[in-house]
Design an enzyme around this catalytic site. Structure first.
Site, PDB file in Angstrom:
ATOM      1  N   GLU A   1       0.831  -1.212   0.000  1.00 63.04           N
ATOM      2  CA  GLU A   1       0.000   0.000   0.000  1.00 63.04           C
ATOM      3  C   GLU A   1       0.866   1.263   0.000  1.00 63.04           C
ATOM      4  O   GLU A   1       0.542   2.246  -0.655  1.00 63.04           O
ATOM      5  CB  GLU A   1      -0.930  -0.024   1.213  1.00 63.04           C
TER       6      GLU A   1
ATOM      7  N   GLU B   1      -4.562  -8.955   3.752  1.00 57.91           N
ATOM      8  CA  GLU B   1      -5.225  -8.553   4.993  1.00 57.91           C
ATOM      9  C   GLU B   1      -6.492  -9.340   5.316  1.00 57.91           C
ATOM     10  O   GLU B   1      -6.817  -9.551   6.488  1.00 57.91           O
ATOM     11  CB  GLU B   1      -5.569  -7.054   4.943  1.00 57.91           C
TER      12      GLU B   1
END
Length: 780
Positions: A146, A166
Site C-alpha cells: 500500500e 489482509e
C-alpha cells in the site's frame, strides 16, 4: 542489537533515501510510522532534496535471516530493499505490525491504530511536491504494498512477491489498497488478489502495471534514484495512482464484477464478514471517487479490527508462533542437529506421505517395507504425491526429479547404519512396533532419532524393550481429519488409501510431537527443526491416550451419537456442525474414515476413560448391514462424482433399529426437542470439557497449543480462534452450567471436569495459565 528507527540520507544527486530499520522484518510499528512521517516532512521542507526513494535496511545485513527468527510475513509492514548498505536477499515489506492488533484486542482501544492513510500517504507522499519512488525487493505485502502504491513509481527486483493478504486476518487493506490497486492493475485482478489474499510476482506486476520496471537487485537502488530524478525532470510520468481511472472500465462492467464477486463470497466464505465489506469499500471508490473510498476504507477497517473474526484469526496467528517456544527445550542453549538422511518404515498412506514431505525438503529417505509388492506400491504412491505437488504448483519439475532421486526403497535394515532419524509408520500394533524398535536400536547410530507415527499408543509401551528410551519420540502426522487408533479389527490400514488421497500426510500442516518423561530435550528440538524444514507446524505435547488432538476431540462422535439416539435427526446434526464452520459433520467424517476405524477408536477411548464415554450400537449395525462409508460407497450419505454428498434415506431404518437397542429416549420413544444451538453445544461443549482435562494434566504447554492443533489437525474454524479461545468467548460458567444440567439428564459424557468447574466458579478464563498450585505435571 539493531536499532528501531527511520533514517534519511541525502545524496549529492539530491535524492533523499528514507530507510526503515525494525528487525527482523522492518515492521511498521507505531514509532516507525511516526518516524516515516517526520522524515517525509523534513525531506519535503529541505531545499537540497529533489526527490525521495523509500527503502529499508536489509534483514541479511542485520544477521537475522538465517537464525530462524519468526517473521510476520504478510501481516507486518516492511519497507526494505537493496540499499546503500549493500547485500542481497532483502525484503521490502510484509505488512502492518500485527502486534498492534493484539494490543487492541486486549484493551479494546481502537485509538492505538495509526490514522495515516489520508494524512501521510495522500497528503504528504502521493500529493506531495516531491516525487517518491519505492525500491522493492523480496516482499511487498499488505501495508508495504500500500505504501508503494502511494509512491509515484515502483521499481522491483526479480521474483518479488506483491500482494494484499489482509483479509486472511479478518480485516481489509487499511492504507489505501482497496482504492489504489484497482486503479493500477484493473478492477477484476485487484478484486481477485484481495479476495484470495494471494500474491503475484514482480514480473506479473510489471505486465499488469503495478510495477514500473524489474531490474537486477544490484541495480535496484541506482535505478530507483535515477527514476525519481527523471520524474522531477519530466522524463518519466508523475503518476498519482489514486487519481487514475483508465483501468477501471465502465460502471456497468464494474457492477457486474461486484455482483459476481459477492455471490462467490457468500458461497465460499459465508461466515466471514471482511470479504463483503472489502467489496463494499472498493465499490464506494468506483462510484464516488477514490478519496471517498479511502474514508470508507478507514471506517470499515476500524470496525473489522474489533470483530470476533479478526480476534480469532489474530489469535491463531500468534498461537502458531508460540508453538516454537517449549520450556526446557528451546530456551536452554541447545542447537538443533542436522537431519540429512531419514528412514521411514512402512510405505502405506502415512509412510508414503511422510516420505514425500521429507524428500520434497531435500532430506534423503530410505523407505523400508516387508516385501517387494508393498514396497513398489509405496514408491508409486510417493511418485504420485510428487506429481500432485507439481500439478498444484508446489514443486517445479526440476525439484520433483531431485526429490525422487533422494528416495531409495529397501527390504532390510542395511541402509539404516547412517540415518539421522527413523520414523516408524506401520499398523497400530504394539508387539510389532516393539519388535521394530528393538531391531533398529541395534543398527542405527547412537544419535539417531527413533520416532513413531502412532496416533494414540502409549510411547512408553513402544519403547519398553529398548535401552535408548531418551531417543523415543512420537511424530504424529495427520491425514485428513481421520482418527486412527490401536485396533485388532483394522489390522491393515492400506485398504483406506483408495479414498484418502485428498489430504495425505505431506499435505496436512500439523505435526504433533509426543514426548515421554525420558525423551531428551535434544531429540525434541531436532524433531521440531525437521518439522519446520518440511513445512509443518510442530506442536510438542505429552504422552497419553490420543495425545492432544485425538484426546481432546474424542467426545465429538460421542455427543453426536448420543443425540441421534435421543431422537435428533442425524443429517440435521451434520448440517448444524457445517453451519458452525467445520468442513464436515461427525457422520460424514465417519463415512470418510470408515466404520472399522470408528469402532476401534471408540474402544480405545472407552478403555482409557472409563465411566465418561457412551457406546453407540449404530456403527456396528451399519457394518452388519454391509455399510462402511465411502470405502464401499454405502454410508450415511450418498456420494456421486461431481456432486455434494446427500443424505441416504435407506439408512433411516438402521438408525431406528439402533435407537430401539439403545433405548435412551425419554419415555422410551419420545425424541427430545432441541434447537440447532443446543445441538451445537451438546457436541462441542464435551470437547471443551476434555480440553480442560488436557490442560489440567499438562498434556500441552499452553492453551493456545490446543487452539492451533484444533485448527490444523481437526479443521476447527480458524476465524473462531481454536477450541479453547472459542470456549472463552462463550464463557466457562455457561459451558459448566449446561454440562452440569446435561450430565444429570443424559449421563457421565457431560460430567464437568474439576478444571472447568474451578475456572467457571472463580471467573477465570479457560486459557489463563495455570497457577503455581496447578503446575504442569511431568508429561511436559
Amino acid at each position: 542489537m539493531a536499532r528501531v528507527e527511520v533514517t534519511m540520507e541525502v545524496g549529492n544527486d539530491g535524492v533523499a533515501v528514507i530507510t526503515i530499520s525494525n528487525p527482523p522484518v522492518n515492521a511498521l510499528a507505531i514509532s516507525i510510522i511516526a518516524g516515516l512521517k517526520e522524515k517525509y516532512v523534513e525531506a519535503m521542507r529541505r531545499n537540497d532534496v529533489k526527490a525521495i526513494v523509500v527503502t529499508g535496511e536489509l534483514a541479511i545485513r542485520l544477521g537475522l535471516v538465517d537464525r530462524g527468527i519468526p517473521v510476520l510475513v504478510g501481516y507486518c509492514f516492511w519497507i526494505s530493499s537493496y540499499s546503500a548498505f549493500g547485500g542481497k536477499g532483502g525484503k521490502f515489506s510484509g505488512g502492518f505490525d500485527i502486534n498492534v492488533f493484539q494490543k487492541i484486542h486486549r484493551t479494546g482501544d481502537i485509538s492505538q491504530l495509526p490514522d495515516e492513510s489520508i494524512d501521510l500517504l495522500v497528503n504528504i507522499v502521493e500529493d506531495g511536491k516531491k516525487p517518491t519512488v519505492a525500491a522493492v525487493e523480496g516482499l511487498a505485502l499488505g501495508g508495504g504494498l500500500e505504501l508503494t502504491m502511494a509512491c509515484h513509481a515502483r521499481i522491483a527486483a526479480p521474483k518479488t512477491q506483491l500482494g494484499l493478504p489482509e483479509l486472511s486476518l479478518g480485516v481489509i487493506p487499511g492504507f489505501g489498497g482497496t482504492q489504489r490497486l484497482p486503479r493500477l492493475v484493473g478492477l477484476s485482478k485487484a478484486v481477485e488478489m484481495m479476495m484470495s489474499s494471494k500474491s503475484i510476482s514482480s514480473e506479473e506486476g510489471y505486465k499488469l502495471g503495478l510495477v514500473d520496471a524489474v531490474v537486477p537487485s544490484e541495480e535496484l537502488l541506482k535505478v530507483s534514484r535515477r527514476w525519481a530524478l527523471d520524474i522531477v525532470e519530466k522524463r518519466k510520468p508523475w503518476v498519482r495512482s489514486l487519481h487514475q481511472t483508465d483501468k477501471l472500465g465502465s460502471l456497468s462492467e464494474a457492477l457486474e464484477i461486484f455482483k459476481i464477486s459477492r455471490q462467490q463470497a457468500r458461497k465460499t466464505v459465508p461466515h466471514l464478514p471482511q470479504h463483503l465489506a472489502c467489496l463494499d469499500v472498493i465499490e464506494e471508490g468506483i462510484i464516488r471517487g477514490g478519496y471517498s473510498g479511502l474514508l470508507k476504507e478507514t471506517k470499515v477497517f476500524h470496525e473489522l479490527v474489533l470483530s470476533d473474526t479478526a480476534k480469532g484469526l489474530v489469535h491463531v496467528f500468534f498461537a502458531q508462533r508460540a508453538t516454537s517456544k517449549v520450556p526446557n527445550v528451546t530456551d536452554i542453549g541447545l542447537k538443533p542437529r542436522l537431519v540429512k538422511k531419514a528412514a521411514v518404515i512402512g510405505g502405506g498412506l502415512m509412510g508414503s506421505g511422510i516420505a514425500t514431505a521429507l524428500i520434497s525438503s531435500s532430506i534423503y529417505v530410505v523407505l523400508k517395507e516387508v516385501n517387494s509388492e508393498y514396497l513398489l506400491k509405496g514408491i508409486k504412491m510417493i511418485e504420485a504425491n510428487v506429481r500432485g505437488l507439481v500439478t498444484r504448483g508446489k514443486l517445479t519439475q526440476d525439484k520433483a526429479h531431485k526429490a525422487l532421486s533422494m528416495l531409495k526403497g529397501v527390504l532390510d535394515y542395511s541402509e539404516f547404519k547412517d540415518v539421522d532419524m527413523v520414523i516408524e509408520a506401520v499398523i497400530e500394533n504394539v508387539p510389532l512396533k516393539q519388535k521394530i524398535f528393538s531391531e533398529i536400536e541395534k543398527i542405527c547410530p547412537p544419535h539417531c532419532i527413533l520416532a513413531t507415527n502412532t496416533s494414540s499408543i502409549d510411547l512408553n509401551l513402544v519403547g519398553e524393550k529398548i535401552g535408548s528410551q531418551d531417543r523415543i519420540i512420537g511424530a504424529h502426522f495427520f491425514s485428513d481429519e481421520i482418527l486412527i487408533s490401536t485396533t485388532k479389527e483394522v489390522n491393515d490400514l492400506r485398504h483406506l488409501e483408495k479414498f484418502l488421497y485428498s489430504s495425505p500426510a505431506h499435505v496436512m500442516p500439523l505435526l504433533e510431537i509426543i514426548r515421554t518423561e525420558k525423551t531428551s530435550a535434544q531429540v525434541i528440538l531436532d524433531l521440531m527443526t525437521v518439522g519446520k524444514a518440511i513445512k509443518k507446524v510442530p506442536v510438542v505435547v505429552g504422552n497419553c491416550t490420543g495425545f492432544a488432538v485425538n484426546r481432546t476431540f474424542f467426545p465429538y462422535a460421542q455427543g453426536a451419537n448420543l443425540l441421534v439416539h435421543l431422537g435428533v435427526d442425524l443429517f440435521r446434526i451434520d448440517r448444524v456442525i457445517c453451519n458452525f464452520g467445520l468442513p464436515m459433520g461427525p457422520f460424514q467424517l465417519q463415512d470418510l474414515s470408515g466404520y472399522g476405524v470408528a469402532v476401534a477408536v471408540g474402544k480405545e477411548f472407552a478403555a482409557a476413560f472409563q465411566g465418561r464415554t457412551w457406546e453407540s450400537p449404530l456403527v456396528n449395525l451399519m457394518l452388519k448391514n454391509g455399510r462402511n462409508g465411502r470405502q464401499n460407497g454405502k454410508g450415511y450419505f450418498i456420494y456421486e462424482k461431481g456432486s455434494k454428498p446427500r443424505p441416504d434415506p435407506s439408512v433411516l431404518p438402521i438408525i431406528e433399529e439402533s435407537r430401539r437397542l439403545a433405548n435412551i429416549m425419554p419415555g422410551g420413544k419420545q425424541p427430545i426437542s432441541v434447537t440447532d444451538q443446543e445441538i451445537l453445544e451438546m457436541i462441542l461443549f464435551p470437547i471443551v470439557n476434555e480440553a480442560c482435562r488436557v490442560l489440567d494434566e499438562g498434556v500441552v504447554v499452553r492453551a493456545s497449543d490446543l487452539d492451533i492443533t484444533s485448527v490444523l489437525g481437526m479443521s476447527f474454524p480458524s476465524y473462531r480462534g481454536g477450541i479453547v479461545f472459542w470456549a472463552d468467548t462463550v464463557g466457562a460458567l455457561y459451558i459448566y452450567t449446561c454440562l452440569k444440567k446435561w450430565s444429570a439428564m443424559y449421563g457421565n459424557l457431560f460430567n464437568p471436569s474439576s478444571y472447568l468447574e474451578e475456572r467457571a466458579t472463580k471467573g477465570i478464563p479457560l486459557s489463563a495459565p495455570a497457577s503455581a498450585s496447578l503446575a504442569l505435571n511431568s508429561r511436559l
